[in-house]
Design a protein around this motif. Structure first.
Motif, PDB file in Angstrom:
ATOM      1  N   SER A 120      26.782  52.256  60.457  1.00 38.16           N
ATOM      2  CA  SER A 120      25.383  52.226  60.889  1.00 38.16           C
ATOM      3  C   SER A 120      25.229  51.014  61.815  1.00 38.16           C
ATOM      4  O   SER A 120      26.092  50.135  61.839  1.00 38.16           O
ATOM      5  N   GLN A 126      30.594  53.268  65.097  1.00 40.69           N
ATOM      6  CA  GLN A 126      30.065  54.579  64.727  1.00 40.69           C
ATOM      7  C   GLN A 126      31.154  55.632  64.641  1.00 40.69           C
ATOM      8  O   GLN A 126      31.041  56.585  63.878  1.00 40.69           O
ATOM      9  N   GLU A 133      21.835  58.642  55.571  1.00 37.84           N
ATOM     10  CA  GLU A 133      20.530  59.207  55.904  1.00 37.84           C
ATOM     11  C   GLU A 133      19.537  58.084  56.168  1.00 37.84           C
ATOM     12  O   GLU A 133      19.584  57.038  55.532  1.00 37.84           O
ATOM     13  N   THR A 147      16.350  61.510  59.228  1.00 32.54           N
ATOM     14  CA  THR A 147      17.501  61.831  60.068  1.00 32.54           C
ATOM     15  C   THR A 147      18.763  61.743  59.225  1.00 32.54           C
ATOM     16  O   THR A 147      18.884  60.847  58.390  1.00 32.54           O
ATOM     17  N   ARG A 148      19.700  62.664  59.468  1.00 36.19           N
ATOM     18  CA  ARG A 148      21.022  62.610  58.835  1.00 36.19           C
ATOM     19  C   ARG A 148      22.061  62.249  59.890  1.00 36.19           C
ATOM     20  O   ARG A 148      22.053  62.822  60.980  1.00 36.19           O
ATOM     21  N   TYR A 149      22.947  61.338  59.534  1.00 34.45           N
ATOM     22  CA  TYR A 149      24.056  60.967  60.410  1.00 34.45           C
ATOM     23  C   TYR A 149      25.352  61.373  59.715  1.00 34.45           C
ATOM     24  O   TYR A 149      25.674  60.840  58.661  1.00 34.45           O
TER      25      TYR A 149
END
Length: 155
Positions: A120, A126, A133, A147-149
């Motif tokens: 994050s 990344q 999330e 948002t989901r990552y």
């Protein structure tokens, strides 16, 4: 007399102090954990993303008291808490989510990334991040996914 002076100084440190930039629209004020490198990296990241940022360090209970005053639920605590335009930002919230929050202006208390997920913003690359999330935290303390990552996709 010295004891009273110390108590007054501690009370002043614990109280949220409005700073000039904190009152400016779009400005972010970050309260960091004392000596925390990832807090400083997140602050630098925000500046690189074009945000006007001020910061201060607080230690231990002073930081926790600040989180409580901002309405951050304890289950979502991370290493730093920020404020922007009446919302809190807890943890390593990406700039695009902050911009979306400000564009949409939901009836909420803020955004949170619980813990400190690797990859994050401010927590490593990344490209090798773990999934995480960003949660929209309502004023009653409930939350939902904002948002989901996914893991390691380098977005």
């Amino acid at each position: 007399m010295k004891k009273n002076a110390v108590l007054i100084a501690l009370a002043l440190l614990a109280a949220p102090v409005p700073l000039g930039a904190q009152d400016a629209p779009g400005a972010i004020h970050v309260v960091e954990g004392q000596g925390c490198e990832c807090c400083a990296k997140w602050t630098e990241y925000l500046q690189e993303q074009g945000f006007e940022v001020t910061s201060e360090e607080r230690f231990g209970m002073l930081l926790i008291q600040h989180k409580i005053a901002q309405g951050v639920p304890a289950r979502l605590y991370s290493c730093h808490t920020a404020q922007i335009d009446g919302y809190f930002l807890e943890g390593h919230v990406p700039a695009e989510d902050i911009r979306r929050l400000l564009d949409e202006r939901p009836d909420a208390a803020g955004l949170a990334v619980a813990g400190m997920p690797y990859g994050s913003p401010g927590m490593g690359p990344q490209a090798s991040r773990e999934a995480y999330e960003v949660l929209l935290v309502r004023k009653d303390g409930s939350s939902e996914v904002f948002t989901r990552y996914p893991a390691g996709d380098g977005v």
